[in-house]
Scaffold this motif. Structure first.
Motif, PDB file in Angstrom:
ATOM      1  N   GLY A 226      46.225  11.068  19.776  1.00 13.38           N
ATOM      2  CA  GLY A 226      47.268  10.956  20.787  1.00 13.38           C
ATOM      3  C   GLY A 226      48.464  10.151  20.302  1.00 13.38           C
ATOM      4  O   GLY A 226      49.617  10.476  20.615  1.00 13.38           O
ATOM      5  N   GLY A 227      48.209   9.101  19.537  1.00 11.20           N
ATOM      6  CA  GLY A 227      49.296   8.284  19.015  1.00 11.20           C
ATOM      7  C   GLY A 227      50.184   9.048  18.060  1.00 11.20           C
ATOM      8  O   GLY A 227      51.413   8.903  18.078  1.00 11.20           O
ATOM      9  N   LEU A 228      49.580   9.881  17.213  1.00 11.50           N
ATOM     10  CA  LEU A 228      50.377  10.693  16.290  1.00 11.50           C
ATOM     11  C   LEU A 228      51.253  11.675  17.058  1.00 11.50           C
ATOM     12  O   LEU A 228      52.444  11.849  16.738  1.00 11.50           O
ATOM     13  N   ALA A 229      50.684  12.318  18.075  1.00  9.31           N
ATOM     14  CA  ALA A 229      51.475  13.245  18.892  1.00  9.31           C
ATOM     15  C   ALA A 229      52.627  12.510  19.578  1.00  9.31           C
ATOM     16  O   ALA A 229      53.775  13.000  19.599  1.00  9.31           O
ATOM     17  N   LEU A 230      52.366  11.343  20.127  1.00  8.94           N
ATOM     18  CA  LEU A 230      53.423  10.570  20.777  1.00  8.94           C
ATOM     19  C   LEU A 230      54.519  10.169  19.790  1.00  8.94           C
ATOM     20  O   LEU A 230      55.714  10.226  20.113  1.00  8.94           O
ATOM     21  N   ALA A 231      54.112   9.759  18.594  1.00 13.84           N
ATOM     22  CA  ALA A 231      55.096   9.352  17.591  1.00 13.84           C
ATOM     23  C   ALA A 231      56.005  10.509  17.205  1.00 13.84           C
ATOM     24  O   ALA A 231      57.233  10.341  17.083  1.00 13.84           O
ATOM     25  N   LEU A 232      55.423  11.691  17.022  1.00 12.49           N
ATOM     26  CA  LEU A 232      56.229  12.850  16.649  1.00 12.49           C
ATOM     27  C   LEU A 232      57.159  13.263  17.780  1.00 12.49           C
ATOM     28  O   LEU A 232      58.317  13.645  17.540  1.00 12.49           O
ATOM     29  N   VAL A 233      56.672  13.177  19.015  1.00 10.41           N
ATOM     30  CA  VAL A 233      57.530  13.489  20.165  1.00 10.41           C
ATOM     31  C   VAL A 233      58.679  12.496  20.243  1.00 10.41           C
ATOM     32  O   VAL A 233      59.846  12.873  20.446  1.00 10.41           O
TER      33      VAL A 233
ATOM     34  N   THR B  63      49.189   2.926  18.692  1.00 12.65           N
ATOM     35  CA  THR B  63      49.093   3.753  17.498  1.00 12.65           C
ATOM     36  C   THR B  63      50.385   4.530  17.263  1.00 12.65           C
ATOM     37  O   THR B  63      50.801   4.718  16.112  1.00 12.65           O
ATOM     38  N   ALA B  64      51.019   4.979  18.328  1.00 15.28           N
ATOM     39  CA  ALA B  64      52.272   5.711  18.198  1.00 15.28           C
ATOM     40  C   ALA B  64      53.337   4.873  17.502  1.00 15.28           C
ATOM     41  O   ALA B  64      54.070   5.370  16.627  1.00 15.28           O
ATOM     42  N   GLU B  65      53.432   3.608  17.861  1.00 10.56           N
ATOM     43  CA  GLU B  65      54.419   2.734  17.226  1.00 10.56           C
ATOM     44  C   GLU B  65      54.074   2.484  15.759  1.00 10.56           C
ATOM     45  O   GLU B  65      54.964   2.361  14.909  1.00 10.56           O
ATOM     46  N   ILE B  66      52.789   2.420  15.444  1.00  9.61           N
ATOM     47  CA  ILE B  66      52.375   2.237  14.049  1.00  9.61           C
ATOM     48  C   ILE B  66      52.754   3.467  13.226  1.00  9.61           C
ATOM     49  O   ILE B  66      53.325   3.352  12.131  1.00  9.61           O
ATOM     50  N   TYR B  67      52.447   4.665  13.755  1.00 12.07           N
ATOM     51  CA  TYR B  67      52.820   5.888  13.057  1.00 12.07           C
ATOM     52  C   TYR B  67      54.341   5.987  12.900  1.00 12.07           C
ATOM     53  O   TYR B  67      54.843   6.384  11.847  1.00 12.07           O
ATOM     54  N   ARG B  68      55.060   5.671  13.951  1.00 14.21           N
ATOM     55  CA  ARG B  68      56.528   5.775  13.895  1.00 14.21           C
ATOM     56  C   ARG B  68      57.086   4.892  12.784  1.00 14.21           C
ATOM     57  O   ARG B  68      57.956   5.323  12.009  1.00 14.21           O
ATOM     58  N   ALA B  69      56.592   3.667  12.705  1.00 16.57           N
ATOM     59  CA  ALA B  69      57.066   2.761  11.656  1.00 16.57           C
ATOM     60  C   ALA B  69      56.742   3.320  10.270  1.00 16.57           C
ATOM     61  O   ALA B  69      57.563   3.215   9.348  1.00 16.57           O
ATOM     62  N   GLY B  70      55.562   3.918  10.124  1.00 16.51           N
ATOM     63  CA  GLY B  70      55.194   4.491   8.835  1.00 16.51           C
ATOM     64  C   GLY B  70      56.070   5.674   8.454  1.00 16.51           C
ATOM     65  O   GLY B  70      56.499   5.793   7.303  1.00 16.51           O
ATOM     66  N   ILE B  71      56.340   6.550   9.417  1.00 19.73           N
ATOM     67  CA  ILE B  71      57.185   7.722   9.138  1.00 19.73           C
ATOM     68  C   ILE B  71      58.609   7.290   8.804  1.00 19.73           C
ATOM     69  O   ILE B  71      59.236   7.802   7.865  1.00 19.73           O
ATOM     70  N   GLU B  72      59.135   6.332   9.542  1.00 23.98           N
ATOM     71  CA  GLU B  72      60.499   5.880   9.292  1.00 23.98           C
ATOM     72  C   GLU B  72      60.616   5.099   7.985  1.00 23.98           C
ATOM     73  O   GLU B  72      61.724   4.924   7.472  1.00 23.98           O
ATOM     74  N   ALA B  73      59.486   4.631   7.444  1.00 23.36           N
ATOM     75  CA  ALA B  73      59.523   3.914   6.169  1.00 23.36           C
ATOM     76  C   ALA B  73      59.658   4.861   4.975  1.00 23.36           C
ATOM     77  O   ALA B  73      59.970   4.412   3.868  1.00 23.36           O
ATOM     78  N   ILE B  74      59.416   6.156   5.193  1.00 21.50           N
ATOM     79  CA  ILE B  74      59.546   7.120   4.109  1.00 21.50           C
ATOM     80  C   ILE B  74      61.034   7.368   3.841  1.00 21.50           C
ATOM     81  O   ILE B  74      61.793   7.645   4.773  1.00 21.50           O
ATOM     82  N   PRO B  75      61.471   7.269   2.592  1.00 23.15           N
ATOM     83  CA  PRO B  75      62.901   7.468   2.283  1.00 23.15           C
ATOM     84  C   PRO B  75      63.397   8.837   2.740  1.00 23.15           C
ATOM     85  O   PRO B  75      62.672   9.841   2.663  1.00 23.15           O
ATOM     86  N   ARG B  76      64.633   8.867   3.191  1.00 21.44           N
ATOM     87  CA  ARG B  76      65.218  10.109   3.683  1.00 21.44           C
ATOM     88  C   ARG B  76      65.246  11.188   2.606  1.00 21.44           C
ATOM     89  O   ARG B  76      65.160  12.381   2.889  1.00 21.44           O
TER      90      ARG B  76
ATOM     91  N   ILE C  85      50.633   4.059   4.235  1.00 21.79           N
ATOM     92  CA  ILE C  85      51.328   2.823   4.625  1.00 21.79           C
ATOM     93  C   ILE C  85      50.689   2.196   5.859  1.00 21.79           C
ATOM     94  O   ILE C  85      50.552   0.975   5.949  1.00 21.79           O
ATOM     95  N   VAL C  86      50.279   3.038   6.801  1.00 21.63           N
ATOM     96  CA  VAL C  86      49.849   2.521   8.111  1.00 21.63           C
ATOM     97  C   VAL C  86      48.342   2.313   8.212  1.00 21.63           C
ATOM     98  O   VAL C  86      47.865   1.909   9.270  1.00 21.63           O
ATOM     99  N   ILE C  87      47.593   2.572   7.154  1.00 24.80           N
ATOM    100  CA  ILE C  87      46.132   2.383   7.236  1.00 24.80           C
ATOM    101  C   ILE C  87      45.761   0.958   7.642  1.00 24.80           C
ATOM    102  O   ILE C  87      44.911   0.767   8.532  1.00 24.80           O
ATOM    103  N   PRO C  88      46.351  -0.102   7.048  1.00 34.60           N
ATOM    104  CA  PRO C  88      45.962  -1.462   7.481  1.00 34.60           C
ATOM    105  C   PRO C  88      46.208  -1.730   8.963  1.00 34.60           C
ATOM    106  O   PRO C  88      45.282  -2.169   9.666  1.00 34.60           O
ATOM    107  N   PRO C  89      47.418  -1.463   9.502  1.00 38.67           N
ATOM    108  CA  PRO C  89      47.589  -1.722  10.941  1.00 38.67           C
ATOM    109  C   PRO C  89      46.765  -0.803  11.826  1.00 38.67           C
ATOM    110  O   PRO C  89      46.328  -1.212  12.902  1.00 38.67           O
ATOM    111  N   LEU C  90      46.520   0.427  11.397  1.00 37.00           N
ATOM    112  CA  LEU C  90      45.669   1.310  12.189  1.00 37.00           C
ATOM    113  C   LEU C  90      44.237   0.789  12.241  1.00 37.00           C
ATOM    114  O   LEU C  90      43.591   0.834  13.289  1.00 37.00           O
ATOM    115  N   THR C  91      43.748   0.299  11.117  1.00 35.09           N
ATOM    116  CA  THR C  91      42.397  -0.263  11.095  1.00 35.09           C
ATOM    117  C   THR C  91      42.328  -1.510  11.966  1.00 35.09           C
ATOM    118  O   THR C  91      41.343  -1.730  12.687  1.00 35.09           O
ATOM    119  N   ASN C  92      43.368  -2.320  11.909  1.00 33.38           N
ATOM    120  CA  ASN C  92      43.415  -3.525  12.749  1.00 33.38           C
ATOM    121  C   ASN C  92      43.423  -3.153  14.227  1.00 33.38           C
ATOM    122  O   ASN C  92      42.729  -3.786  15.049  1.00 33.38           O
TER     123      ASN C  92
END
Length: 224
Positions: free
Chosen positions: A41-48, A108-121, A149-156
């Motif tokens: 659900g978090g991944l879907a929310l992040a993409l939306v 989880t959505a915020e964690i995914y969003r931060a990870g996606i935005e960390a990828i260079p354009r 990138i987001v494995i540590p915060p997702l595990t936490n």
């Protein structure tokens, strides 16, 4: 009575262990299901939030902000005790799973969003330049890098969800904490609570060490 007899009574612990292990199984089942649904659900929310039309983005932002601000216990009580008044009756397990999943998905959505935005354009542009459509770019190029990138915060966050399963005892779900309190009442001795604490440690300490290992590995890669 001395402290050992009161809090570390081996006989009481042994007699209550079957009950505690039943509760531990329910805790693992509840926590595992809530974590998996929260990740999806978090991944879907992040993409939306990142790529959907503006009205849907606003809705996703509102959802994330509300459920990050809402205490899990308050939401669990609402789901179990208030939803029946609008015709929705859920079992204690379903209520706890819904409450934990919806809150976990927001974090989880915020964690995914931060990870996606960390990828260079440039990664997006390079993938598009070789003819990949938006779905393939996200699936094959962006998400594999973002997940690392987001494995540590997702595990936490998963550890926090597993700990929050103890709140399910409020709605009479016979999880580990509920079974421990019932065993304590039957034995008139707090040793079952100590046993529950030890089982929580056995369950969660490996995850805590796993987070530390992921963080160390990621930090070493960043330093190269």
């Amino acid at each position: 009575m001395d402290i050992v007899t009161t809090f570390f009574n081996v006989d009481v612990l042994w007699r209550s262990m079957p009950q505690l292990l039943q509760g531990l199984w329910r805790t693992i089942l509840l926590g595992g299901l809530s974590i998996i649904l929260g990740l999806v659900g978090g991944l879907a929310l992040a993409l939306v939030r990142l790529y959907a039309p503006r009205p849907l983005r606003w809705l996703s932002i509102a959802y994330i902000d509300v459920f990050r601000a809402l205490p899990v216990l308050v939401w669990l009580v609402i789901v179990y005790y208030a939803f029946p008044f609008i015709g929705i009756r859920l079992s204690p397990f379903a209520s706890a799973c819904l409450a934990l999943t919806t809150v976990s998905a927001a974090y989880t959505a915020e964690i995914y969003r931060a990870g996606i935005e960390a990828i260079p354009r440039g990664q997006f542009e390079a993938a598009q330049s070789i003819g990949l459509n938006a779905f393939d770019v996200m699936r094959d190029v962006i998400l594999p890098q973002a997940v690392r990138i987001v494995i540590p915060p997702l595990t936490n966050n998963s550890i926090n969800v597993m700990k929050d399963t103890a709140l399910a005892s409020v709605v009479a779900l016979p999880d580990l904490l509920k079974q421990a309190t019932q065993a304590q009442a039957l034995a008139a001795n707090p040793t079952p609570l100590i046993g529950a604490a030890l089982l929580y440690l056995v369950l969660l300490l490996p995850l805590v060490r796993l987070v530390a290992r992921f963080e160390t590995r990621y930090s070493s890669r960043e330093a190269r």
